[in-house]
Design an enzyme around this catalytic site. Structure first.
Site, PDB file in Angstrom:
ATOM      1  N   SER A   1       0.066  -5.855  41.725  1.00 29.51           N
ATOM      2  CA  SER A   1      -0.268  -7.201  42.073  1.00 29.51           C
ATOM      3  C   SER A   1       0.559  -7.824  41.720  1.00 29.51           C
ATOM      4  O   SER A   1       0.765  -9.114  42.055  1.00 29.51           O
ATOM      5  CB  SER A   1      -1.542  -7.466  41.512  1.00 29.51           C
ATOM      6  OG  SER A   1      -2.509  -6.690  41.865  1.00 29.51           O
ATOM      7  N   ARG A   2       1.558  -8.129  40.567  1.00 32.54           N
ATOM      8  CA  ARG A   2       2.791  -9.659  40.088  1.00 32.54           C
ATOM      9  C   ARG A   2       3.830  -8.983  40.831  1.00 32.54           C
ATOM     10  O   ARG A   2       4.570  -9.942  40.860  1.00 32.54           O
ATOM     11  CB  ARG A   2       2.813  -8.768  38.677  1.00 32.54           C
ATOM     12  CG  ARG A   2       1.777  -8.862  38.098  1.00 32.54           C
ATOM     13  CD  ARG A   2       2.645  -9.016  36.358  1.00 32.54           C
ATOM     14  NE  ARG A   2       0.976  -9.716  35.733  1.00 32.54           N
ATOM     15  CZ  ARG A   2       0.192  -9.303  34.829  1.00 32.54           C
ATOM     16  NH1 ARG A   2       0.002  -7.562  35.184  1.00 32.54           N
ATOM     17  NH2 ARG A   2      -0.591  -9.359  33.982  1.00 32.54           N
TER      18      ARG A   2
ATOM     19  N   VAL B   1       1.194   4.562  43.020  1.00 28.39           N
ATOM     20  CA  VAL B   1       1.467   4.757  44.953  1.00 28.39           C
ATOM     21  C   VAL B   1       2.646   3.393  44.863  1.00 28.39           C
ATOM     22  O   VAL B   1       2.827   2.787  44.112  1.00 28.39           O
ATOM     23  CB  VAL B   1       0.396   3.853  45.461  1.00 28.39           C
ATOM     24  CG1 VAL B   1       0.459   3.829  47.234  1.00 28.39           C
ATOM     25  CG2 VAL B   1      -1.081   4.746  45.628  1.00 28.39           C
TER      26      VAL B   1
ATOM     27  N   LEU C   1       3.629   0.117  43.170  1.00 24.55           N
ATOM     28  CA  LEU C   1       2.763  -1.385  43.671  1.00 24.55           C
ATOM     29  C   LEU C   1       1.988  -2.206  42.605  1.00 24.55           C
ATOM     30  O   LEU C   1       2.264  -1.371  41.680  1.00 24.55           O
ATOM     31  CB  LEU C   1       1.683  -0.428  44.767  1.00 24.55           C
ATOM     32  CG  LEU C   1       2.088  -0.504  46.572  1.00 24.55           C
ATOM     33  CD1 LEU C   1       1.149  -0.160  46.804  1.00 24.55           C
ATOM     34  CD2 LEU C   1       3.225  -1.106  46.834  1.00 24.55           C
TER      35      LEU C   1
ATOM     36  N   HIS D   1      -3.603  -3.875  46.908  1.00 21.88           N
ATOM     37  CA  HIS D   1      -2.852  -3.287  47.458  1.00 21.88           C
ATOM     38  C   HIS D   1      -3.329  -2.650  47.889  1.00 21.88           C
ATOM     39  O   HIS D   1      -4.772  -1.680  47.440  1.00 21.88           O
ATOM     40  CB  HIS D   1      -1.570  -3.949  47.136  1.00 21.88           C
ATOM     41  CG  HIS D   1      -1.827  -3.027  45.243  1.00 21.88           C
ATOM     42  ND1 HIS D   1      -1.873  -2.187  44.971  1.00 21.88           N
ATOM     43  CD2 HIS D   1      -1.247  -4.141  44.236  1.00 21.88           C
ATOM     44  CE1 HIS D   1      -1.508  -1.905  43.498  1.00 21.88           C
ATOM     45  NE2 HIS D   1      -1.248  -3.303  43.220  1.00 21.88           N
TER      46      HIS D   1
ATOM     47  N   GLN E   1      -8.298 -10.486  28.491  1.00 24.86           N
ATOM     48  CA  GLN E   1      -7.218  -9.191  28.499  1.00 24.86           C
ATOM     49  C   GLN E   1      -5.758 -10.086  28.798  1.00 24.86           C
ATOM     50  O   GLN E   1      -4.554  -9.390  28.442  1.00 24.86           O
ATOM     51  CB  GLN E   1      -7.083  -8.260  29.903  1.00 24.86           C
ATOM     52  CG  GLN E   1      -7.247  -8.001  30.376  1.00 24.86           C
ATOM     53  CD  GLN E   1      -7.525  -7.471  32.174  1.00 24.86           C
ATOM     54  OE1 GLN E   1      -8.605  -6.437  31.812  1.00 24.86           O
ATOM     55  NE2 GLN E   1      -6.792  -6.618  32.159  1.00 24.86           N
TER      56      GLN E   1
ATOM     57  N   LYS F   1      -2.890   5.930  37.028  1.00 28.00           N
ATOM     58  CA  LYS F   1      -1.601   6.081  36.438  1.00 28.00           C
ATOM     59  C   LYS F   1      -0.671   5.033  35.668  1.00 28.00           C
ATOM     60  O   LYS F   1       0.224   5.629  35.131  1.00 28.00           O
ATOM     61  CB  LYS F   1      -1.449   7.399  36.352  1.00 28.00           C
ATOM     62  CG  LYS F   1      -2.053   8.987  36.741  1.00 28.00           C
ATOM     63  CD  LYS F   1      -1.581  10.165  37.571  1.00 28.00           C
ATOM     64  CE  LYS F   1      -1.058  11.207  35.922  1.00 28.00           C
ATOM     65  NZ  LYS F   1      -0.799  11.867  37.249  1.00 28.00           N
TER      66      LYS F   1
ATOM     67  N   GLY G   1      -2.479   0.575  46.445  1.00 26.26           N
ATOM     68  CA  GLY G   1      -2.492   1.033  45.122  1.00 26.26           C
ATOM     69  C   GLY G   1      -3.976   1.124  44.397  1.00 26.26           C
ATOM     70  O   GLY G   1      -4.456   2.652  44.843  1.00 26.26           O
ATOM     71  N   HIS G   2      -4.313  -0.051  45.178  1.00 31.71           N
ATOM     72  CA  HIS G   2      -5.840  -0.084  44.632  1.00 31.71           C
ATOM     73  C   HIS G   2      -6.653   0.916  45.843  1.00 31.71           C
ATOM     74  O   HIS G   2      -7.936   1.619  45.395  1.00 31.71           O
ATOM     75  CB  HIS G   2      -6.502  -1.716  44.805  1.00 31.71           C
ATOM     76  CG  HIS G   2      -6.116  -2.158  43.703  1.00 31.71           C
ATOM     77  ND1 HIS G   2      -5.285  -3.286  44.118  1.00 31.71           N
ATOM     78  CD2 HIS G   2      -6.701  -2.201  42.631  1.00 31.71           C
ATOM     79  CE1 HIS G   2      -4.769  -3.845  42.796  1.00 31.71           C
ATOM     80  NE2 HIS G   2      -5.539  -3.581  42.206  1.00 31.71           N
TER      81      HIS G   2
HETATM   82  O1  PAF Z   1      -6.013  -2.220  35.141  1.00 30.20           O
HETATM   83  C1  PAF Z   1      -6.464  -3.524  35.803  1.00 30.20           C
HETATM   84  O2  PAF Z   1      -6.915  -4.216  36.792  1.00 30.20           O
HETATM   85  C2  PAF Z   1      -7.774  -4.515  34.658  1.00 30.20           C
HETATM   86  O3  PAF Z   1      -7.289  -3.932  33.370  1.00 30.20           O
HETATM   87  C3  PAF Z   1      -8.944  -3.396  34.316  1.00 30.20           C
HETATM   88  C4  PAF Z   1      -9.372  -2.342  34.168  1.00 30.20           C
HETATM   89  C5  PAF Z   1     -10.075  -4.351  36.316  1.00 30.20           C
HETATM   90  C6  PAF Z   1      -9.841  -4.273  33.598  1.00 30.20           C
HETATM   91  O4  PAF Z   1      -9.668  -5.835  34.428  1.00 30.20           O
END
Ligand code: PAF
Length: 273
Positions: A183-184, A173, A181, A31, A58, A145, A33-34
């Site tokens: 993804s969830r 963002v 923003l 999105h 994770q 951040k 933010g990325h």
């Molecule tokens: O922030 C994320 O999307 C994830 O924690 C990362 C840094 C890509 C690691 O899987």
């Protein structure tokens, strides 16, 4: 843009890159933010590598690993348009091996707040980021951040393991209405989204209070809780840059953190002062 799925192919492609390499690790469902991470990395480096990998280590049992949004095609298009040179999209089986050497998040920083609610989450993050750094050998790597604790843990990993990578924090963002923003956010229904806005509103209130001279953490936190009455707040914490709780806000050394559930969706947000 090259889309690479195999480890060996990535190693060879990386070998061929001369000059600086910017790296943006992601779990996809890209999105704005990325995109702000990607744009910054693009503007500061000769080459740009983005990874899309929904990292299973994770996620805790019972979390949204299966449901986590996956949008490979759209992610490829976004990266192509953004001028990404290499998009790395590996399979789980090529990233993780049997009985491997592992890394753990720090005992304090990795297990408070987010790490307390999600014990082991940051172990998975450092494991995968270390592997991705090993493969991409970036000059600079870009982290949002919004995931303040993750960012600090990655900075600490780089410091503690003497890694030759510059970690670049990038501002959060927000939608026009203030929602950070994530993804969830796609999980939120209309009514939930309305209630989720109270998180950003509470942070805005905190910022105004501090600007008006209110520095007592308890007073600020109480007003924030008041604003978020309609959602299930997990924590509101006021910490320094090393995530030690602060009784009073210290200008230029404070992060105010919020985690809350809105319906089934867990959201985090923060304010850096
Ligand atoms: O922030 C994320 O999307 C994830 O924690 C990362 C840094 C890509 C690691 O899987």
């Amino acid at each position: 843009m090259r889309i690479i799925r195999e480890i060996e192919e990535l190693k060879t492609a990386r070998e061929a890159l001369e000059g600086s390499v910017g790296f943006v690790p992601t779990m996809g469902a890209l999105h704005q933010g990325h995109l702000s991470l990607i744009r910054k990395a693009k503007s500061e480096n000769d080459h740009l590598i983005v990874s899309v990998f929904v990292n299973p280590t994770q996620f805790l049992p019972g979390e949204d690993l299966e449901a986590y949004p996956r949008r490979e095609e759209a992610d490829c298009r976004i990266c192509e348009v953004a001028g990404v040179d290499i998009l790395f999209m590996p399979e789980i089986s090529s990233v993780y091996r049997e009985d491997e050497v592992t890394l753990k998040a720090p005992a304090y920083l990795g297990y408070i707040l987010e790490g307390n609610r999600r014990p082991g989450h940051f172990d998975g993050v450092v494991r995968v980021v270390m592997k991705l750094f090993g493969l991409t050998r970036p000059t600079s790597a870009y982290f949002g951040k919004k995931d303040a604790q993750q960012l600090r843990i990655i900075e600490k990993m780089v410091e503690d393991l003497f890694l030759p990578v510059r970690i670049v924090p990038v501002d959060t963002v927000r939608e026009e209405d203030g929602l950070a923003l994530s993804s969830r956010n796609v999980y939120l229904g209309e009514e939930e989204r309305r209630r989720a806005l109270s998180i950003a509103r509470s942070l805005k209130r905190a910022s105004r209070l501090v600007m008006a001279g209110e520095l007592e953490s308890e007073t600020i936190k109480a007003q924030m809780h008041e604003i978020m009455k309609e959602i299930e707040v997990e924590y509101v914490e006021i910490v320094d840059r090393d995530f030690r709780p602060l009784q009073r806000v210290e200008i230029h050394n404070t992060i105010i953190l919020v985690a809350a559930r809105v319906g089934k969706t867990r959201l985090i947000d923060n304010l850096w002062l």
